[in-house]
Design a protein around this motif. Structure first.
Motif, mmCIF file in Angstrom:
data_model
loop_
_atom_site.group_PDB
_atom_site.id
_atom_site.type_symbol
_atom_site.label_atom_id
_atom_site.label_comp_id
_atom_site.label_asym_id
_atom_site.label_seq_id
_atom_site.Cartn_x
_atom_site.Cartn_y
_atom_site.Cartn_z
ATOM 1 N N ASP A 365 23.805 30.049 30.630
ATOM 2 C CA ASP A 365 24.100 29.776 29.222
ATOM 3 C C ASP A 365 23.503 28.434 28.781
ATOM 4 O O ASP A 365 22.937 28.313 27.687
ATOM 5 C CB ASP A 365 25.614 29.752 28.987
ATOM 6 C CG ASP A 365 26.217 31.150 29.078
ATOM 7 O OD1 ASP A 365 25.431 32.123 29.022
ATOM 8 O OD2 ASP A 365 27.451 31.248 29.199
ATOM 9 N N LYS A 369 20.619 27.806 26.021
ATOM 10 C CA LYS A 369 20.826 26.902 24.877
ATOM 11 C C LYS A 369 19.767 25.800 24.859
ATOM 12 O O LYS A 369 19.245 25.424 23.794
ATOM 13 C CB LYS A 369 22.221 26.271 24.955
ATOM 14 C CG LYS A 369 22.550 25.394 23.739
ATOM 15 C CD LYS A 369 23.943 24.827 23.828
ATOM 16 C CE LYS A 369 24.287 24.024 22.580
ATOM 17 N NZ LYS A 369 23.318 22.983 22.246
ATOM 18 N N THR A 372 16.539 27.173 23.526
ATOM 19 C CA THR A 372 16.658 27.363 22.071
ATOM 20 C C THR A 372 16.528 26.021 21.346
ATOM 21 O O THR A 372 15.845 25.902 20.320
ATOM 22 C CB THR A 372 18.004 28.019 21.716
ATOM 23 O OG1 THR A 372 18.116 29.263 22.401
ATOM 24 C CG2 THR A 372 18.129 28.244 20.211
ATOM 25 N N ASP A 373 17.212 25.020 21.904
ATOM 26 C CA ASP A 373 17.159 23.669 21.308
ATOM 27 C C ASP A 373 15.740 23.111 21.333
ATOM 28 O O ASP A 373 15.319 22.419 20.396
ATOM 29 C CB ASP A 373 18.100 22.719 22.052
ATOM 30 C CG ASP A 373 19.566 23.034 21.791
ATOM 31 O OD1 ASP A 373 19.833 23.774 20.827
ATOM 32 O OD2 ASP A 373 20.422 22.537 22.542
#
Length: 724
Positions: A365, A369, A372-373
């Motif tokens: 996870d 993330k 994506t960031d």
């Protein structure tokens, strides 16, 4: 007991053989005081030998025009060269100090804030010594050193690394001394450039200062000989004199006889290599401070404003001088205005923050993330770069509008003072000339002046300007005798009326030239207006040979391709795929890289010069700017005559060395405050009558601070740009 006037205080110092410094603000009449000091010496001590030293040939001529030629009046370099040039045997013994590399000397932890600062300082010292040694080794033997050891490895065993480099330094210094010993000392001379030359055994501007100081320090007899030459030595604009020279005169020369008199103003110290103030000598009673509060130049309003900028406690007062009618001025004659026109700068974009790295054992996870960031960060970064370009464009447009608005003041014409030569080049009409040199040299302005003189553009401008003055001043008149003298010196035949008519036609043809600078120069040679100098011919012959080499040399061509293909740093170059494959680059050092990089810069520069990118019109504009014929001046070039109305642009133009808000704030380091205040003071006090300043402020706090200094401050309305 009544207080002595500054002049009476100087007379007292002369009678008591006491060193002094006359501290006087802008327009205080320091040169007039110098003139009266010399007159007093001539009357009271007619056999005294006096030397007056200043910093430029222009300043020398100004002093001669005011005081005559009864005394030695020269630049600091000319004066020192005259003192030492005949002592070549002594210079031969110490000139090695200009070229030898200093060893690394360790300090101790207690001299630093903490261990981290101590280690950084130690590695910096090591790195500087290493790089100086590597540079000298390459110059002498064309041998290269590996890249300097990084701080992490150095910190593990600094003593060993220091010992190794000091051993290398000791050996190279021995070779330097051996090289000098074998050279004929009659070759030693001042070469009047910025550079010292071991191969030619000559020294440049800074080298001359160093050698003079070393000679005085190490040879007692020379110290006495130099001191005996003069009874009085006066230094004009002392604040711009190198600290070692002031030390030499006060600590060494003065101790053996002559009185040293300094004239200047510490608040007008705007050059990095000047001493600034002489408080250390005043505090030790080696020199007496004499303050002169008069201001014969500025209007009352400018004097009041300038006193706010000063930080040394000297409060200037309006002093009256005789008008052209012979009557003494009154306060009505010294009225003007000081104003600030300001606006708010555009909102500056904020650089997005890169996501923090995650550990190797991060969960799926967190990894998802993080990725994506990163994508979002890349998007924001791209937008930031676009916003930054738009910000700079809007900022420049706003500043230009502000300056133009400030210049609109009825019939009053303002001379505009800006910080950078680059911004002035655009305004004064020589942007391409400046850009061509700025992309090649660190000191573009100095190189432009030097190269254009070498190429004989200065001589051509002076001829044109003498025939048809290029200044708008009503005081400028044609100087036909100068024109005729110049042409005869160049072999132009002037026997008939027809010859004189030909001169007119030829010079007008040059003045109206729409061609490039070199083509116009060649035309001037062909028309007989100038005679091509040996130095001109030599430069361009060498330049053509260099270009032929660059075009033919395969290694240069390959390096250039790699350099331009994302290999423009040594690290990038070294890791480039083509470098790894290329045999000639396997042992390529950072010195080799820097040398080849300079070759590229030189090649591009010469190609642009030969392509005649710079128009002759830009050359004329440049010399008009240099001679202050145009209403644009850089803030660093503001020392000189008074100007009726001045517009000072309080913008740093991205020059990180300056932050003008510091001049008006008490919450910054004193040294930072002084540096910025000095430049603003010098620029603003060249004003005779009306002073306007402009500034784009960043927030309400900065607005309030500026308004506290400028009682007449007005916010500009940028409605024509879409409002604020």
């Amino acid at each position: 007991m009544p207080r002595l006037t500054p002049m009476e205080s100087i007379y007292e110092c002369l009678r008591n053989s006491e060193n002094f410094v006359l501290q006087g603000g802008a327009g205080s009449g320091k040169t007039e005081t110098l003139k009266r000091t010399l007159a007093y010496i001539s009357e009271e001590y007619p056999n005294a030998k006096v030397a007056c030293i200043t910093h430029t040939n222009f300043a020398v001529q100004q002093i001669i025009d005011r005081v005559g030629e009864d005394h030695t009046i020269s630049t600091i370099h000319s004066f020192l060269n005259g003192l030492i040039k005949d002592y070549k045997k002594n210079i031969h013994q110490i000139i090695g100090q200009l070229f030898c590399v200093a060893s690394v000397v360790r300090t101790s932890l207690e001299n630093h804030e903490d261990e981290k600062a101590f280690k950084k300082f130690e590695h910096d010292q090591y790195k500087k010594a290493y790089e100086k040694y590597a540079k000298r080794l390459y110059q002498l033997k064309k041998e290269s050193m590996p890249k300097v050891t990084g701080k992490r490895d150095y910190d593990k065993d600094p003593e060993t690394y220091n010992a190794e480099i000091n051993d290398h330094i000791e050996k190279i210094n021995e070779e330097i001394h051996s090289t000098i010993t074998q050279k004929d000392r009659s070759l030693i001379e001042y070469n009047e450039t910025k550079f010292n030359s071991l191969s030619n055994l000559t020294y440049g501007h800074d080298g001359l200062l160093d050698i003079a100081c070393i000679l005085v320090k190490e040879f007692k007899l020379l110290r006495k000989i130099f001191a005996d030459k003069y009874d009085y030595i006066f230094i004009d604009e002392y604040q711009d004199t190198h600290p070692s020279i002031i030390h030499m005169f006060i600590e060494n020369i003065s101790a053996n006889g002559p009185v040293i008199g300094l004239f200047g103003d510490s608040v007008q110290a705007i050059y990095e290599d000047g001493i600034g103030d002489v408080n250390q000598y005043i505090n030790r009673n080696l020199i007496k401070k004499i303050e002169k509060e008069d201001n014969y130049r500025c209007s009352k309003q400018v004097v009041i404003f300038a006193n706010q900028v000063r930080y040394d406690g000297l409060e200037q007062e309006v002093a009256f001088k005789n008008k052209s009618s012979g009557q003494l001025e009154t306060i009505k004659d010294r009225q003007g205005k000081v104003e600030l026109l300001y606006g708010f700068e555009p909102a500056k974009p904020v650089r997005p923050k890169k996501p923090a790295k995650i550990g190797a054992n991060a969960t799926a996870d967190k990894i998802e993330k993080y990725e994506t960031d990163l994508i979002e960060f890349a998007k924001h970064l791209s937008q930031y770069e676009e916003d930054k370009v738009n910000y700079l464009t809007e900022y420049t447009q706003k500043l230009d509008v502000l300056i133009e608005a400030a210049r609109q003041d009825g019939e009053i014409e303002y001379t505009v003072l800006k910080l950078t030569n680059k911004s002035i080049a655009r305004d004064a009409g020589f942007p391409t000339l400046f850009e061509v040199f700025d992309s090649r040299f660190l000191e573009a302005k100095d190189e432009i002046e030097k190269k254009l003189s070498l190429w004989q553009f200065q001589s051509l401008f002076e001829l044109c300007d003498a025939y048809q003055p290029l200044s708008d001043s009503d005081k400028m008149r044609p100087n036909y005798s100068k024109v005729i003298h110049s042409l005869k010196r160049n072999g132009f035949q002037l026997n008939t009326i027809k010859d004189k008519k030909r001169i007119q036609e030829n010079i007008k043809e040059i003045l109206n030239s729409g061609d490039g600078a070199l083509k116009t120069l060649e035309k001037a040679f062909s028309l007989g207006l100038l005679k091509k100098s040996d130095s001109n011919e030599s430069f361009f012959d060498r330049a053509r040979v260099d270009l032929e080499f660059y075009n033919a040399d395969e290694l240069h061509g390959t390096f250039k391709q790699i350099y331009e293909d994302e290999g423009n740093t040594f690290a990038r170059f070294s890791s480039h795929a083509r470098v790894v494959e290329h045999d000639e680059f396997k042992e390529f050092s950072e010195e080799n890289f820097d040398e080849k990089k300079r070759d590229i810069g030189k090649e591009v520069f010469l190609k642009r010069i030969f392509a005649d990118e710079v128009s002759f019109k830009e050359i004329l504009n440049y010399y008009c700017y240099l001679n202050e014929y145009l209403p644009f001046i850089t803030m660093h070039k503001t020392k000189g005559g008074e100007i009726d109305n001045v517009l000072v642009v309080l913008d740093e133009y991205s020059w990180s060395q300056y932050d003008f808000i510091s001049a008006f704030s008490d919450e910054v380091e004193q040294s930072k405050k002084e540096k910025n205040a000095n430049l603003i003071y010098v620029a603003c006090t060249r004003t005779k009558t009306n002073l306007r300043c402009v500034r784009l402020v960043k927030d309400a706090e900065e607005e309030a601070l500026f308004r506290s200094y400028f009682l007449n401050a007005k916010k500009h309305n940028f409605l024509e740009m879409g409002g604020e």
